[in-house]
Scaffold this motif. Structure first.
Motif, PDB file in Angstrom:
ATOM      1  N   HIS A  90       6.630  -1.422  -5.766  1.00 45.26           N
ATOM      2  CA  HIS A  90       5.582  -1.752  -6.726  1.00 45.26           C
ATOM      3  C   HIS A  90       4.935  -3.087  -6.353  1.00 45.26           C
ATOM      4  CE1 HIS A  90       3.929  -3.272 -10.556  1.00 45.26           C
ATOM      5  NE2 HIS A  90       3.636  -2.013 -10.774  1.00 45.26           N
ATOM      6  N   LEU A  93       2.732  -2.759  -3.071  1.00 37.55           N
ATOM      7  CA  LEU A  93       1.467  -2.071  -3.301  1.00 37.55           C
ATOM      8  C   LEU A  93       0.521  -2.894  -4.170  1.00 37.55           C
ATOM      9  CD1 LEU A  93       2.659   1.625  -3.794  1.00 37.55           C
ATOM     10  CD2 LEU A  93       1.561   0.606  -1.781  1.00 37.55           C
ATOM     11  N   THR A  94       1.058  -3.566  -5.175  1.00 32.46           N
ATOM     12  CA  THR A  94       0.227  -4.412  -6.035  1.00 32.46           C
ATOM     13  C   THR A  94      -0.406  -5.533  -5.226  1.00 32.46           C
ATOM     14  OG1 THR A  94       1.581  -3.895  -7.965  1.00 32.46           O
ATOM     15  CG2 THR A  94       0.245  -5.892  -8.088  1.00 32.46           C
ATOM     16  N   THR A 123      -3.841   4.211  -4.178  1.00 30.53           N
ATOM     17  CA  THR A 123      -2.765   3.223  -4.226  1.00 30.53           C
ATOM     18  C   THR A 123      -2.535   2.759  -5.659  1.00 30.53           C
ATOM     19  OG1 THR A 123      -3.375   2.505  -1.996  1.00 30.53           O
ATOM     20  CG2 THR A 123      -1.949   1.048  -3.254  1.00 30.53           C
ATOM     21  N   GLN A 124      -3.613   2.616  -6.420  1.00 33.66           N
ATOM     22  CA  GLN A 124      -3.470   2.221  -7.824  1.00 33.66           C
ATOM     23  C   GLN A 124      -2.698   3.284  -8.604  1.00 33.66           C
ATOM     24  OE1 GLN A 124      -4.647  -0.910  -8.825  1.00 33.66           O
ATOM     25  NE2 GLN A 124      -3.294  -0.417 -10.522  1.00 33.66           N
ATOM     26  N   ILE A 127       0.875   2.797  -7.816  1.00 31.98           N
ATOM     27  CA  ILE A 127       1.380   1.637  -8.564  1.00 31.98           C
ATOM     28  C   ILE A 127       1.709   2.047  -9.991  1.00 31.98           C
ATOM     29  CG2 ILE A 127       0.705  -0.595  -9.563  1.00 31.98           C
ATOM     30  CD1 ILE A 127      -0.902  -1.056  -6.931  1.00 31.98           C
TER      31      ILE A 127
END
Length: 153
Positions: A90, A93-94, A123-124, A127
């Motif tokens: 997490h 990716l953030t 990607t969001q 997440i």
């Protein structure tokens, strides 16, 4: 003592240690002829005592984590490892998505244009899915933490 209670105590001990470290650093040096606001030796002794208490508590927490199981049968230690991996994914990716949000300083067509190198919407979604998985796992862990009694060490 329940595991959840021990985890709360450990968090309080961490805060206490950080506070004592700051107070030690603040009082470690005094101008010649002046006395520090607090006795550094006493602060050190108090900090070391809290560290020792925490060491003993962490041993009990680790023993509980090694022997306890979630209702689905998985060992608590294994689930904690899974949670750590989810949290790391997490965070990676953030940070990657945040890096694509760089402000561009283009004043003319000849200046450098920045192009994201990952699919930000996909990607969001990843997440958000990881955040959901973490929430669900944390709920199961919290429930288990209130059911597990710490062993005496």
């Amino acid at each position: 003592m329940q595991l959840a209670e021990a985890l709360l105590i450990r968090a309080d001990q961490n805060k206490k240690i950080l506070s004592l470290r700051a107070r030690i650093a603040h009082n470690a040096l005094a101008q010649e002829g002046d006395a520090p606001q607090e006795d550094v030796a006493a602060l050190l002794a108090e900090c070391f005592a809290v560290i020792e208490q925490q060491r003993l508590l962490v041993q009990r927490i680790n023993a509980a984590n090694a022997s306890a199981r979630l209702p689905d049968g998985r060992p608590l230690a294994q689930v904690l490892g899974e949670r750590e991996a989810l949290a790391q994914r997490h965070a990676v990716l953030t940070q990657a998505v945040e890096a694509t949000r760089q402000d561009t300083d283009r004043y003319s067509m000849r200046e450098i244009k920045w192009v994201p190198q990952l699919d930000v919407p996909a990607t969001q979604r990843q997440i958000e899915d990881l955040a959901r998985q973490l929430r669900e796992l944390n709920i199961r862990l919290q429930e288990a933490n209130w059911q597990v009694t710490l062993p005496e060490v």
